[in-house]
Design an enzyme around this catalytic site. Structure first.
Site, mmCIF file in Angstrom:
data_model
loop_
_atom_site.group_PDB
_atom_site.id
_atom_site.type_symbol
_atom_site.label_atom_id
_atom_site.label_comp_id
_atom_site.label_asym_id
_atom_site.label_seq_id
_atom_site.Cartn_x
_atom_site.Cartn_y
_atom_site.Cartn_z
ATOM 1 N N GLU A 273 28.891 -40.482 29.879
ATOM 2 C CA GLU A 273 29.962 -41.559 29.604
ATOM 3 C C GLU A 273 29.337 -42.407 28.306
ATOM 4 O O GLU A 273 29.218 -43.637 28.430
ATOM 5 C CB GLU A 273 30.001 -42.449 30.786
ATOM 6 C CG GLU A 273 30.580 -41.823 31.880
ATOM 7 C CD GLU A 273 30.715 -42.853 33.121
ATOM 8 O OE1 GLU A 273 29.731 -43.750 32.998
ATOM 9 O OE2 GLU A 273 31.266 -42.414 34.198
ATOM 10 N N GLY A 275 28.955 -44.514 24.971
ATOM 11 C CA GLY A 275 30.010 -45.524 24.186
ATOM 12 C C GLY A 275 29.430 -46.029 23.100
ATOM 13 O O GLY A 275 29.604 -45.424 21.794
ATOM 14 N N CYS A 341 31.958 -74.569 17.128
ATOM 15 C CA CYS A 341 31.378 -75.966 17.436
ATOM 16 C C CYS A 341 30.274 -75.607 18.549
ATOM 17 O O CYS A 341 30.504 -76.214 19.742
ATOM 18 C CB CYS A 341 32.385 -76.908 17.939
ATOM 19 S SG CYS A 341 33.238 -77.219 16.512
ATOM 20 N N TYR A 370 31.115 -52.758 21.444
ATOM 21 C CA TYR A 370 31.172 -54.265 22.117
ATOM 22 C C TYR A 370 31.190 -55.090 20.898
ATOM 23 O O TYR A 370 30.590 -56.451 20.912
ATOM 24 C CB TYR A 370 29.794 -54.295 22.852
ATOM 25 C CG TYR A 370 29.206 -53.358 23.879
ATOM 26 C CD1 TYR A 370 30.210 -53.296 24.770
ATOM 27 C CD2 TYR A 370 28.543 -52.292 23.591
ATOM 28 C CE1 TYR A 370 29.962 -52.192 25.876
ATOM 29 C CE2 TYR A 370 28.365 -51.287 24.546
ATOM 30 C CZ TYR A 370 29.026 -51.256 25.574
ATOM 31 O OH TYR A 370 28.736 -50.125 26.481
#
Ligand code: LLP
Length: 408
Positions: A273, A275, A341, A370
């Protein structure tokens, strides 16, 4: 071959001049290189080809629909963790029989949706989840294929927040609870055990944690087979690390050398898997410099992207290389910060970067995984655009949101 290179002092992605793009498209924006995505996917496929692996791209790293299409068209399956991700894979017409579904908190609705879609298997993360799945499958008159995600109690060297295979983490069922697993499987008549799974963490740069985890978990296979559960698949999860700074990373073929003989010996089909490895270095974030601000003892380069666009530096103090779109030789030491901020809104602190000026552009590298998926609209900044580069063409594959979109 790095597809992000300076040519005549301008940063290019493949054959696209990024200054041209930045002048045309409102910043900040994410930009992905198709060639890089494909190169990384094929590297993994090639490394494991003797056992014909099912490579399930981990959708959580980047769920842009065009990125998913590229991977689907190259034969990838998908690793999902939500109904939303399942929906997106179906939008690109991915074969359900190439989809595996992990996650500790699958809801009843999500389980129903995945059963209806006919996915290859769930990666079960707890015994209560197995019971709920069994109940739902029974009501739907179906038998459901599952793998059990084993928590092997392994601690790879990576950021604390992205270790997932240690016994203190919430993931999987402990390797020490195999008897409980067998008992539960015996009572779940609508579940069929198809495989074992682990995912020990992310941005792992060595092969040894995989070897240790495999060595531990593989021992369950004979016990399960003896107990009447014909384990067919072994899923080694994702986690392969990439170079953000100067990390020494283990490449897929090194991992393959360690994994393949073990799986062959036990006559197991492999699932993986990945990514980050596929898309991490295929993406950059392009941002415009709003101001250069000299304060008492620090210089700030204030850009129009921020922690709302790419949160990794804030969340994990992650390092992302920062390059100006127009090459510059001299350097200065600065903090590169966003407009949000919060003091934690930074991309780099006390870092030497090439000298840049107001209104020029920076590329933040390693932003393909991500990045956009973890973006928010904090301080009411609409989501940025996403662009795909393919040779000498680029296309906006997701439009930037507008202020009006903030209402929905
Ligand atoms: N499979 C499972 C079950 C996972 O939980 C993950 C990632 C993957 C595969 C893909 O792992 P990869 O090949 O990308 O390492 N947001 C963090 C990373 C979180 C990882 C979550 N799980 C970051 O930005 O570093």
């Amino acid at each position: 071959m790095d597809y992000f290179q300076y040519k005549n002092n301008v940063l290019y992605a493949e054959d696209i001049n990024l200054l041209d793009v930045a002048e045309k498209v409102k910043t900040p924006f994410y930009l992905y290189s198709k060639k890089t995505i494909l190169r990384h996917f094929h590297q993994i496929k090639e490394a494991f080809k003797t056992i014909d692996p099912l490579i399930c791209f981990s959708v959580k790293t980047n769920f842009n629909i065009e990125v998913l299409k590229i991977l689907k068209n190259s034969g990838a399956g998908f690793d999902i963790v939500s109904g939303g991700e399942l929906y997106l894979t179906q939008k690109v017409k991915a074969s359900p029989q190439k989809i595996v579904y992990a996650g500790v908190g699958k809801t009843a609705d999500e389980i129903r949706y995945a059963i209806q879609t006919g996915i290859l298997m769930f990666n079960c993360e707890s015994i209560p989840e197995m019971r709920l799945m069994d109940h739902i499958a029974g009501k739907m008159n179906k038998t459901v294929s599952v793998a059990v995600r084993i928590n092997p109690d392994i601690t790879p060297r990576t950021h604390e927040y992205i270790i997932t295979g240690k016994k203190e983490t919430k993931f999987g069922i402990s390797i020490y609870e195999i008897d409980k697993i067998i008992r539960a499987l015996r009572t779940c008549s609508h579940l069929r055990l198809k495989g074992l799974h682990f995912h020990i963490g992310s941005q792992i740069t060595e092969t040894s944690p995989y070897e240790k985890a495999l060595e531990k978990v593989i021992k369950l296979v004979p016990s399960l087979r003896q107990a009447g559960f014909p384990v067919e698949y072994f899923n080694i999860g994702g986690g392969l690390g990439i170079i953000y700074k100067k990390e020494k990373v283990s490449l897929p073929h090194k991992l393959a050398k360690k994994i393949i003989p073990v799986l062959k010996k036990h006559d197991l089909k492999m699932i993986m898997e990945p990514g980050r490895y596929i898309v991490g270095n295929a993406g950059i974030l392009v941002t415009r410099i709003s101001y250069i601000k000299q304060s008492l003892n620090k210089k700030f380069v204030i850009v129009d992207a921020g922690m709302q666009t790419l949160i990794r530096p804030t969340l994990y103090t992650a390092y992302h290389e920062i390059l100006p779109l127009k090459k510059s030789i001299k350097t200065f030491k600065v903090d590169v910060v966003g407009p949000i901020c919060e003091t934690g809104d930074f991309f780099a602190r006390d870092r030497k970067i090439p000298v840049v000026h107001q209104n020029e552009f920076l590329a933040i590298k390693g932003a393909g995984a991500y990045g956009m998926v973890m973006a928010s609209r904090y301080n009411a900044h609409p989501f940025p655009a996403e662009i795909l580069v393919d040779n000498d063409r680029f296309k906006i594959v997701k439009k930037a949101q507008t202020y009006r979109d903030l209402l929905t």
